[in-house]
Design an enzyme around this catalytic site. Structure first.
Site, PDB file in Angstrom:
ATOM      1  N   HIS A 101      55.146  18.539  13.106  1.00 23.22           N
ATOM      2  CA  HIS A 101      53.809  18.954  13.509  1.00 23.22           C
ATOM      3  C   HIS A 101      53.494  20.388  13.078  1.00 23.22           C
ATOM      4  CE1 HIS A 101      53.737  15.277  15.796  1.00 23.22           C
ATOM      5  NE2 HIS A 101      54.787  15.654  16.502  1.00 23.22           N
TER       6      HIS A 101
ATOM      7  N   HIS B 295      57.423   6.211  11.684  1.00 19.03           N
ATOM      8  CA  HIS B 295      56.804   6.973  12.768  1.00 19.03           C
ATOM      9  C   HIS B 295      56.440   8.377  12.318  1.00 19.03           C
ATOM     10  CE1 HIS B 295      55.649   8.030  16.816  1.00 19.03           C
ATOM     11  NE2 HIS B 295      56.253   9.194  16.594  1.00 19.03           N
TER      12      HIS B 295
END
Length: 304
Positions: free
Chosen positions: A264, A237
């Site tokens: 991120h 993931h």
């Protein structure tokens, strides 16, 4: 020559935002060549558009948020990952709400949605960007790095002190030229820890999270009844997230991405650092690339 792609027909879906907890209606619509990926907030007056590019990233706390024209779109990374995996270059994404629906916590539902709409090949060539030298960002023992590579490969390592995330399950390398994104990456779901949920919700995060859209771990095990889709679903993931974040480059990467405990924030900082150094990258043509992502060779429904 590999050409840009959009979808052949408009398609709609709805779901709940992972962090907002609000129901969101979403439509995907074809866009002309060289348009890029553009989100439109249909619940504002007037309608406001947000271009999916790295410079528009404004928040990276537990997801990637992009903002423009005084409006924001949250949690864009899973949908962008599906678009990257299928080679969709141009698309309008119309939203009645502030966040992309989380669906099952992976990119698989978006892949099915796009495939149901059909893929349309356009006349303009795809845009490629080649990494010419190593570029790295690091912070608090974590790092993300671009390396020269004549193809597109992502490698990731994670570290969590949990009995269900053992050493042999913390490393994964995915090569777009030889491996199938749809089979190996798109089904990997987001995950979180039960001990963190109360704190997250007190900060208005994970309000829409559930066992239907995330893997949840207590102190000892996974509490989802159906277990994992892959033994190493957690690290897969993280690669899914990285694929989505890197699609904000606006080009197809020709190089290797390596992430160590990255997320991120570092992914976006890596893109910005790369673009700030003109000696680190170059735009190239398809014929200059040795390995093309296999999904880009799949037959499309038509050509305009």
């Amino acid at each position: 020559m590999l050409h840009q792609r959009t979808i052949a027909n408009s398609v709609e879906t709805s779901g709940v935002g992972l962090h907002s907890g609000k129901k969101v209606q979403m439509s995907l619509r074809p866009a002309s060549q060289n348009s890029g990926i553009r989100f439109r907030r249909m619940d504002t007056d007037p309608v406001k558009e947000v271009h999916a590019i790295s410079e528009n990233v404004t928040d990276t706390n537990l997801g990637t948020t992009i903002s423009q024209n005084e409006t924001s779109i949250m949690t864009v990374e899973h949908l962008l990952s599906a678009l990257a995996g299928l080679g969709i270059d141009n698309l309008f994404i119309d939203l009645h709400g502030p966040e992309i629906p989380i669906m099952d916590g992976s990119a698989a539902s978006f892949v099915l949605l796009i495939e149901s709409a059909g893929i349309l090949e356009q006349s303009a060539p795809k845009k490629f960007l080649r990494i010419k030298k190593n570029i790295r960002v690091e912070e608090d023992g974590k790092f993300a790095e671009f390396r020269p590579y004549n193809g597109y490969r992502l490698t990731f390592d994670i570290e969590f002190e949990h009995p269900m995330i053992q050493n042999e399950l913390t490393h994964y390398s995915f090569d777009f030229s030889t491996m199938s994104f749809l089979e190996q990456i798109s089904r990997a779901r987001t995950f979180g820890f039960l001990k963190d949920i109360e704190s997250l919700r007190s900060n208005n995060l994970a309000l829409g999270g559930s066992l239907d859209n995330a893997i949840v771990l207590d102190d000892y095990t996974i509490i989802n009844k159906d277990g994992l889709r892959f033994e190493d679903e957690f690290v897969r993931h993280k690669i899914l997230d990285a694929v989505g974040d890197l699609y904000l480059m606006g080009h197809i990467l020709v190089g290797e991405y390596y992430g160590f405990k990255s997320g991120h924030d570092l992914n976006n900082k890596l893109i910005r650092k790369m673009y700030s150094d003109v000696s680190a990258w170059e735009e190239i043509r398809e014929e200059d690339i040795k390995e093309i992502p296999i999904s880009y060779w799949t037959a499309s429904l038509g050509k305009v």
